[in-house]
Write a protein that holds these residues in place. Structure first.
Motif, short mmCIF file in Angstrom:
data_model
loop_
_atom_site.label_atom_id
_atom_site.label_comp_id
_atom_site.label_asym_id
_atom_site.label_seq_id
_atom_site.Cartn_x
_atom_site.Cartn_y
_atom_site.Cartn_z
N PHE A 98 -6.86 1.92 -10.08
CA PHE A 98 -6.36 3.05 -10.86
C PHE A 98 -4.99 3.52 -10.36
CE2 PHE A 98 -11.03 3.33 -11.24
CZ PHE A 98 -11.14 3.24 -12.61
N GLY A 99 -4.78 3.51 -9.05
CA GLY A 99 -3.50 3.95 -8.52
C GLY A 99 -2.36 3.06 -8.98
N LEU A 100 -2.57 1.75 -8.92
CA LEU A 100 -1.56 0.80 -9.37
C LEU A 100 -1.27 0.97 -10.85
CD1 LEU A 100 0.25 -1.72 -9.05
CD2 LEU A 100 -1.80 -3.11 -9.39
N VAL A 101 -2.33 1.10 -11.65
CA VAL A 101 -2.15 1.24 -13.11
C VAL A 101 -1.41 2.53 -13.43
CG1 VAL A 101 -3.34 1.46 -15.32
CG2 VAL A 101 -4.16 -0.19 -13.63
N ARG A 102 -1.79 3.64 -12.78
CA ARG A 102 -1.12 4.92 -13.05
C ARG A 102 0.38 4.81 -12.70
NH1 ARG A 102 -3.97 7.74 -10.04
NH2 ARG A 102 -5.39 8.67 -11.56
N LYS A 103 0.66 4.22 -11.56
CA LYS A 103 2.05 4.06 -11.11
C LYS A 103 2.85 3.23 -12.13
CE LYS A 103 2.30 1.74 -7.34
NZ LYS A 103 2.10 1.49 -5.90
N ALA A 104 2.24 2.15 -12.60
CA ALA A 104 2.93 1.27 -13.54
C ALA A 104 3.10 1.94 -14.91
CB ALA A 104 2.15 -0.04 -13.69
N LEU A 105 2.09 2.67 -15.36
CA LEU A 105 2.21 3.35 -16.65
C LEU A 105 3.33 4.39 -16.63
CD1 LEU A 105 -1.56 3.88 -17.56
CD2 LEU A 105 0.05 2.36 -18.70
N LYS A 106 3.45 5.09 -15.55
CA LYS A 106 4.54 6.06 -15.42
C LYS A 106 5.89 5.35 -15.47
CE LYS A 106 6.29 9.74 -12.40
NZ LYS A 106 6.11 10.45 -11.11
N GLU A 107 5.96 4.18 -14.85
CA GLU A 107 7.23 3.44 -14.81
C GLU A 107 7.62 2.87 -16.17
OE1 GLU A 107 9.87 2.62 -12.39
OE2 GLU A 107 8.97 4.58 -12.10
N ARG A 108 6.64 2.62 -17.05
CA ARG A 108 7.00 2.16 -18.41
C ARG A 108 8.03 3.11 -19.02
NH1 ARG A 108 1.62 1.49 -21.94
NH2 ARG A 108 1.81 3.75 -21.69
N GLU A 109 7.73 4.41 -18.96
CA GLU A 109 8.62 5.41 -19.56
C GLU A 109 9.97 5.43 -18.86
OE1 GLU A 109 8.22 7.15 -22.21
OE2 GLU A 109 6.06 7.18 -22.60
#
Length: 481
Positions: free
Chosen positions: A62-73
């Motif tokens: 979950f931490g990796l996914v959250r970090k990556a989703l934020k970086e999309r924007e």
């Protein structure tokens, strides 16, 4: 004697390029050295996605996914010409994960980070939606969710250009041959015999990181890597809808079918363990696997004759004993080498390269400030007075640009803008030179003079992605110039 650099970075993939930009922008003297072309290894052989990694939720990352989703924007905002939202269809059947599980996963995916550019996931009736046309009639339902696409090679080049603008020295095709630490400084000899000194070294050599740590830096505590090959094939365009497809396979893996360069579809990827980066080459078994993965869903099956191109790259993963390649984390690990000012970077994702650079800088220079999240990359300074989502602002700007250059097809201007962003106007307003159909001579000159392109391959397959459409005339011109 020349002043020592604050930081010497080995490897100009996306991690090294992003670190060079960040460090130079914090006032550090930086030299980035690369044995081959910019982004010529793993970074050019990616699936070209800026994504959170929906499938990583299965492994509780979950931490990796959250970090990556934020970086999309973030990446869409600093490089709206290179990255944009893309819809993905996830077809359902008895052989796939159950619909309730996917719905739950997509709900979590949609809500792990704030979104501005990406709509909510939705259920789709494939019998009515145009995107379902290429699929077998047995696939009646799907979920549509959103992630991002990016031009991986140009993202590397853009970071290097900005690093150079900020004072970094970018050295291409001239890697680090040997390094010696004298107790105060590193003394590094490059392949051409040039000697440079630096206070700190960061090894961003990707699949070659272990080799560089041992053979160049002379470290006995070099990290062990898990080298996993990812292969892709390219076929003629499947369907006319803008959607990509996320195809669930019986072995639990995921294969993507992604619209590519307007006329083609890219299918990938595999996960095949290899011994050395030099072994990276698509195998007949991988071609067969990818064709079979697509044909489980396609109404008109593909054959090997449909493959117009293929490529393979190596992902350097953190070695995790007892885990297969699918389960191994895609997050990074930073290894400080004992007793010397040197660090090796292991793993990481294209999506999170910028926050990886921040993590390294926070460790090396904790009193310096973050800055890269808000400053556009070259060509990314799209006017946005209405504070629109980045891609919408880009599309409005592009429409105005197309109206200004009505002598060219709108699609041609869109192609150039997707490479150079706001620098497109200067290219089209100046002396364009010969028109080779997919490239103007002025674009080629820019790639050579400002983007470190040295060969036809650099230009056709990385700087422009025109390799699938290049004429014999263009190939001959590049090989002679």
């Amino acid at each position: 004697m020349p002043q020592p650099f604050d930081l010497l970075i080995i490897g100009a993939g996306i991690n090294g390029a992003g670190l060079a930009r960040d460090a130079a922008g914090r006032g550090k003297s930086v030299i980035l050295v690369e044995k081959g072309d910019l982004g010529g290894g793993t970074s050019a052989a990616s699936t070209k996605l800026i994504h959170g990694g929906l499938r990583y939720l299965e492994f509780y990352e979950f931490g990796l996914v959250r970090k990556a989703l934020k970086e999309r924007e973030t990446i869409l905002s600093i490089a709206p010409h290179l990255a944009w939202p893309m819809p993905f269809l996830l077809p359902l059947s008895r052989d796939t994960r159950p619909g309730w599980m996917i719905r739950a996963g997509l709900f979590v995916y949609d809500h792990l980070a704030r979104r501005r550019s990406f709509p909510n996931a939705e259920r789709v009736d494939l019998r009515r939606d145009p995107a379902g046309a290429p699929l077998k009639p047995s696939f009646e339902n799907a979920f549509r969710y959103w992630d991002g696409w990016v031009d991986d090679s140009r993202l590397v080049v853009a970071n290097c250009r900005d690093a150079e603008r900020l004072g970094a020295e970018i050295v291409v095709r001239n890697g680090a041959a040997s390094a010696r630490f004298d107790g105060t400084l590193w003394h590094v000899t490059l392949d051409d015999g040039r000697e440079v000194s630096a206070r700190q070294i960061v090894n961003c050599a990707g699949p070659w990181a272990e080799e560089v740590a041992r053979g160049v830096l002379g470290r006995n505590d070099a990290p062990r890597l898990d080298l996993v090959q990812g292969a892709h094939i390219i076929v003629p365009r499947i369907g006319s809808a803008p959607d990509a497809f996320m195809l669930q396979q019986p072995d639990g893996r995921i294969v993507f079918m992604i619209p590519y360069q307007n006329d083609f579809t890219m299918i990938g990827t595999t996960e095949t363990r290899i011994e050395t980066p030099a072994d990276a080459a698509i195998t007949p078994e991988e071609k067969g696997y990818l064709l079979a993965a697509a044909n489980r869903f396609l109404d008109t099956p593909l054959t090997e004759d449909d493959i117009v191109a293929s490529f393979a790259g190596t992902r350097p993963l953190v070695l995790e004993e007892g885990k297969d390649a699918r389960e191994t984390t895609r997050d990074w690990k930073l290894r400080d080498h004992q007793g010397v000012p040197a660090m090796t970077v292991i793993g990481g994702k294209l999506t999170t390269y910028r926050v990886l650079a921040e993590a390294i800088m926070d460790r090396l220079y904790p009193n310096s400030a973050h800055w890269t999240a808000t400053k556009p990359l070259p060509g990314g300074d799209i006017p946005n007075p209405g504070h629109l989502p980045p891609r919408k602002a880009y599309e409005d700007w592009l429409s105005a640009l197309q109206a200004c250059f009505a002598d060219l097809p709108a699609s041609r201007i869109a192609d150039i803008a997707a490479r150079f962003g706001t620098e497109t106007e200067a290219i089209l307003s100046g002396e364009r030179g010969r028109d080779f159909g997919c490239l103007f001579e002025a674009e080629i000159d820019m790639m050579k003079t400002r983007e470190w392109a040295k060969s036809a391959e650099d230009i056709l397959w990385r700087r422009s992605k025109c390799g699938l459409r290049a004429s014999d005339e263009l190939r001959s011109f590049l090989n002679q110039s």
